[in-house]
Design a protein around this motif. Structure first.
Motif, PDB file in Angstrom:
ATOM      1  N   ASN A  18      34.043  32.958  33.483  1.00 41.23           N
ATOM      2  CA  ASN A  18      34.676  34.328  33.554  1.00 41.23           C
ATOM      3  C   ASN A  18      36.273  34.429  33.884  1.00 41.23           C
ATOM      4  OD1 ASN A  18      34.405  37.305  33.822  1.00 41.23           O
ATOM      5  ND2 ASN A  18      34.146  36.997  35.967  1.00 41.23           N
ATOM      6  N   GLU A  19      36.615  33.658  34.577  1.00 41.44           N
ATOM      7  CA  GLU A  19      37.969  33.830  35.185  1.00 41.44           C
ATOM      8  C   GLU A  19      38.854  33.141  34.183  1.00 41.44           C
ATOM      9  OE1 GLU A  19      40.888  32.953  39.142  1.00 41.44           O
ATOM     10  OE2 GLU A  19      38.531  32.853  39.283  1.00 41.44           O
ATOM     11  N   PRO A  20      38.634  32.092  33.500  1.00 44.03           N
ATOM     12  CA  PRO A  20      39.714  31.562  32.326  1.00 44.03           C
ATOM     13  C   PRO A  20      39.662  32.734  30.969  1.00 44.03           C
ATOM     14  CG  PRO A  20      38.215  30.050  32.923  1.00 44.03           C
ATOM     15  CD  PRO A  20      37.808  31.168  33.578  1.00 44.03           C
ATOM     16  N   ALA A  21      38.564  33.061  31.049  1.00 39.21           N
ATOM     17  CA  ALA A  21      38.142  34.101  29.756  1.00 39.21           C
ATOM     18  C   ALA A  21      38.960  35.305  29.901  1.00 39.21           C
ATOM     19  CB  ALA A  21      36.840  34.646  29.495  1.00 39.21           C
ATOM     20  N   LYS A  22      38.988  35.947  31.290  1.00 41.00           N
ATOM     21  CA  LYS A  22      39.929  36.964  31.642  1.00 41.00           C
ATOM     22  C   LYS A  22      41.307  36.842  31.573  1.00 41.00           C
ATOM     23  CE  LYS A  22      36.806  40.176  34.174  1.00 41.00           C
ATOM     24  NZ  LYS A  22      35.512  39.582  34.653  1.00 41.00           N
ATOM     25  N   ALA A  23      41.775  35.529  31.960  1.00 42.08           N
ATOM     26  CA  ALA A  23      43.107  35.166  32.131  1.00 42.08           C
ATOM     27  C   ALA A  23      43.673  34.979  30.638  1.00 42.08           C
ATOM     28  CB  ALA A  23      43.383  33.939  32.745  1.00 42.08           C
ATOM     29  N   ALA A  24      43.136  34.588  29.695  1.00 42.31           N
ATOM     30  CA  ALA A  24      43.382  34.285  28.266  1.00 42.31           C
ATOM     31  C   ALA A  24      43.403  35.594  27.823  1.00 42.31           C
ATOM     32  CB  ALA A  24      42.528  33.356  27.632  1.00 42.31           C
ATOM     33  N   PHE A  25      42.489  36.525  27.980  1.00 40.57           N
ATOM     34  CA  PHE A  25      42.354  38.017  27.326  1.00 40.57           C
ATOM     35  C   PHE A  25      43.621  38.862  27.914  1.00 40.57           C
ATOM     36  CE2 PHE A  25      40.699  42.348  27.044  1.00 40.57           C
ATOM     37  CZ  PHE A  25      40.289  42.409  25.545  1.00 40.57           C
ATOM     38  N   PHE A  26      43.845  38.789  29.348  1.00 42.40           N
ATOM     39  CA  PHE A  26      44.932  39.510  29.684  1.00 42.40           C
ATOM     40  C   PHE A  26      46.069  39.293  29.142  1.00 42.40           C
ATOM     41  CE2 PHE A  26      42.241  40.487  33.790  1.00 42.40           C
ATOM     42  CZ  PHE A  26      41.397  41.259  33.237  1.00 42.40           C
ATOM     43  N   HIS A  27      46.310  37.830  29.228  1.00 36.73           N
ATOM     44  CA  HIS A  27      47.515  37.388  28.558  1.00 36.73           C
ATOM     45  C   HIS A  27      47.906  38.092  27.346  1.00 36.73           C
ATOM     46  CE1 HIS A  27      51.015  34.666  28.188  1.00 36.73           C
ATOM     47  NE2 HIS A  27      50.803  34.593  26.848  1.00 36.73           N
ATOM     48  N   GLU A  28      46.849  37.918  26.341  1.00 37.39           N
ATOM     49  CA  GLU A  28      46.906  38.446  25.303  1.00 37.39           C
ATOM     50  C   GLU A  28      47.249  40.048  25.206  1.00 37.39           C
ATOM     51  OE1 GLU A  28      44.743  39.148  20.685  1.00 37.39           O
ATOM     52  OE2 GLU A  28      43.631  38.070  22.695  1.00 37.39           O
ATOM     53  N   PHE A  59      48.268  42.048  27.660  1.00 39.69           N
ATOM     54  CA  PHE A  59      49.570  42.440  28.306  1.00 39.69           C
ATOM     55  C   PHE A  59      51.007  41.866  27.667  1.00 39.69           C
ATOM     56  CE2 PHE A  59      46.944  42.780  32.324  1.00 39.69           C
ATOM     57  CZ  PHE A  59      46.919  44.127  32.406  1.00 39.69           C
ATOM     58  N   PHE A  60      50.980  40.605  27.188  1.00 44.30           N
ATOM     59  CA  PHE A  60      52.034  40.208  26.664  1.00 44.30           C
ATOM     60  C   PHE A  60      52.385  40.152  25.394  1.00 44.30           C
ATOM     61  CE2 PHE A  60      51.285  37.899  31.078  1.00 44.30           C
ATOM     62  CZ  PHE A  60      52.191  38.542  31.793  1.00 44.30           C
ATOM     63  N   ASN A 110      51.033  44.563  24.135  1.00 43.43           N
ATOM     64  CA  ASN A 110      51.670  45.741  24.971  1.00 43.43           C
ATOM     65  C   ASN A 110      50.675  46.905  25.826  1.00 43.43           C
ATOM     66  OD1 ASN A 110      54.310  46.864  25.778  1.00 43.43           O
ATOM     67  ND2 ASN A 110      54.042  48.531  24.375  1.00 43.43           N
ATOM     68  N   ILE A 111      49.650  46.264  26.245  1.00 44.52           N
ATOM     69  CA  ILE A 111      48.773  47.278  27.004  1.00 44.52           C
ATOM     70  C   ILE A 111      49.368  47.149  28.520  1.00 44.52           C
ATOM     71  CG2 ILE A 111      46.662  47.296  28.199  1.00 44.52           C
ATOM     72  CD1 ILE A 111      46.545  48.067  25.108  1.00 44.52           C
ATOM     73  N   LYS A 112      49.395  48.284  28.987  1.00 45.84           N
ATOM     74  CA  LYS A 112      50.029  48.474  30.525  1.00 45.84           C
ATOM     75  C   LYS A 112      49.025  48.471  31.560  1.00 45.84           C
ATOM     76  CE  LYS A 112      54.255  49.166  28.571  1.00 45.84           C
ATOM     77  NZ  LYS A 112      54.866  47.968  28.383  1.00 45.84           N
ATOM     78  N   THR A 113      47.964  49.094  31.237  1.00 44.48           N
ATOM     79  CA  THR A 113      47.009  49.202  32.266  1.00 44.48           C
ATOM     80  C   THR A 113      45.340  48.782  31.710  1.00 44.48           C
ATOM     81  OG1 THR A 113      48.204  50.795  33.413  1.00 44.48           O
ATOM     82  CG2 THR A 113      45.972  50.642  34.128  1.00 44.48           C
ATOM     83  N   ILE A 114      44.791  48.101  32.587  1.00 42.46           N
ATOM     84  CA  ILE A 114      43.311  47.773  32.179  1.00 42.46           C
ATOM     85  C   ILE A 114      42.413  48.422  33.235  1.00 42.46           C
ATOM     86  CG2 ILE A 114      41.450  46.083  32.239  1.00 42.46           C
ATOM     87  CD1 ILE A 114      43.914  44.211  30.741  1.00 42.46           C
ATOM     88  N   PHE A 115      41.566  49.279  33.007  1.00 41.46           N
ATOM     89  CA  PHE A 115      40.595  49.860  34.209  1.00 41.46           C
ATOM     90  C   PHE A 115      39.285  49.216  34.031  1.00 41.46           C
ATOM     91  CE2 PHE A 115      43.418  53.323  33.167  1.00 41.46           C
ATOM     92  CZ  PHE A 115      43.951  53.554  34.644  1.00 41.46           C
ATOM     93  N   MET A 116      38.529  49.105  34.943  1.00 42.28           N
ATOM     94  CA  MET A 116      37.170  48.361  34.987  1.00 42.28           C
ATOM     95  C   MET A 116      36.353  49.573  35.684  1.00 42.28           C
ATOM     96  SD  MET A 116      37.555  44.331  35.551  1.00 42.28           S
ATOM     97  CE  MET A 116      38.630  44.534  37.247  1.00 42.28           C
ATOM     98  N   LYS A 117      35.297  49.860  35.041  1.00 40.79           N
ATOM     99  CA  LYS A 117      34.325  50.637  35.762  1.00 40.79           C
ATOM    100  C   LYS A 117      33.047  49.869  35.876  1.00 40.79           C
ATOM    101  CE  LYS A 117      31.695  53.282  32.326  1.00 40.79           C
ATOM    102  NZ  LYS A 117      31.569  54.820  31.466  1.00 40.79           N
ATOM    103  N   ILE A 118      32.639  49.787  37.137  1.00 43.57           N
ATOM    104  CA  ILE A 118      31.603  48.680  37.456  1.00 43.57           C
ATOM    105  C   ILE A 118      30.653  49.469  38.150  1.00 43.57           C
ATOM    106  CG2 ILE A 118      31.114  46.382  38.525  1.00 43.57           C
ATOM    107  CD1 ILE A 118      33.769  45.416  38.260  1.00 43.57           C
ATOM    108  N   ARG A 119      29.288  49.425  37.540  1.00 43.64           N
ATOM    109  CA  ARG A 119      28.249  50.036  38.416  1.00 43.64           C
ATOM    110  C   ARG A 119      28.304  49.548  39.855  1.00 43.64           C
ATOM    111  NH1 ARG A 119      23.891  51.665  34.398  1.00 43.64           N
ATOM    112  NH2 ARG A 119      24.845  51.318  32.135  1.00 43.64           N
TER     113      ARG A 119
END
Length: 186
Positions: free
Chosen positions: A94-104, A106-107, A110-119
C-alpha cells in the motif's frame, strides 16, 4: 510497481476485487466480469479526457494486485480510490504504491490536492491513511466538502493530501520511491 490500466489485466483484477473483504470498499463495483471489463474501458477513456488518473498496482513479479486512481478531477484536485486484493493485505504494498502514485500525480501531472473519503466503518483504510505523515483529517477544514460527501448520513471521514505537504515530506525523507526501486533492482 504501477502501470497504466489496460484490459488484459481485467481477469486477474476481477478475481481479487470480488473477495468479500475487498468488494464492499471499492468505488467501482462490478457484479460480473463483463461489467468490470466495461468499467475498466470507461476508466481508460475517462483518463484520456482528463477526468481520472488510474494505475494498476503490480507485485514484484509484475502481477496485477489492485488499483489506485484519482477520480472526479476538477481544479487540479480529485478523490483517491485504491484497493488491494485480499492476499496482498498487510504485505507492504500500500505505502509504496501510494508514494509512486503521489509522485506521478503531484510532480508530473500537476495535481495540487488529493482527497480521500473513507467510510467510517472501514477501519483498515482509516488506519492506513492516518499513519501517513502527510495526510490531514479535513472534516473541519473542508467542512462544505465533508457535508457534501455525507449528504445521505454521517458515513465518511474526509482526508486531504496537499501537494505542498507531500513535497515537504518527500524532502525530509529523501526520494524513497527511487531508493526503493534501486533496492529492488539490486
Amino acid at each position: 510497481m504501477l502501470k497504466k490500466r489496460d484490459l488484459q489485466e481485467c481477469h486477474a483484477l476481477y478475481d481479487l476485487l470480488v473477495h468479500p473483504e475487498v468488494f464492499p470498499f471499492v468505488r467501482q463495483k462490478a457484479y460480473c466480469y463483463d461489467e468490470f471489463l466495461f468499467l475498466t474501458k470507461q476508466t481508460i477513456e475517462a483518463e484520456e479526457r482528463g477526468e481520472t488518473i488510474s494505475r494498476t498496482i503490480l507485485d514484484e513479479w509484475g502481477n496485477p494486485i489492485g488499483t489506485i486512481s484519482l477520480f472526479d478531477i476538477q481544479d487540479n484536485a480529485g478523490f483517491l480510490g485504491t484497493w488491494l486484493g485480499k492476499p496482498y493485505h498487510g504485505q507492504g504494498y500500500n505505502e509504496p504504491a501510494k508514494a509512486a502514485f503521489f509522485h506521478e500525480v503531484f510532480f508530473e501531472l500537476n495535481i495540487k490536492t488529493i482527497f480521500m473519503k473513507i467510510r467510517k466503518l472501514n477501519i483498515r483504510s482509516m488506519k492506513a491513511a492516518e499513519k501517513l505523515p502527510y495526510v490531514t483529517l479535513a472534516n473541519e477544514s473542508r467542512k462544505a466538502l465533508y457535508e457534501e460527501i455525507n449528504v445521505t448520513g454521517d458515513l465518511y471521514n474526509l482526508y486531504e493530501i496537499a501537494k505542498d505537504q507531500y513535497t515537504l515530506h518527500t524532502m525530509r525523507e529523501g526520494n524513497t520511491v527511487h531508493e526503493a526501486q534501486h533496492l529492488k533492482e539490486a
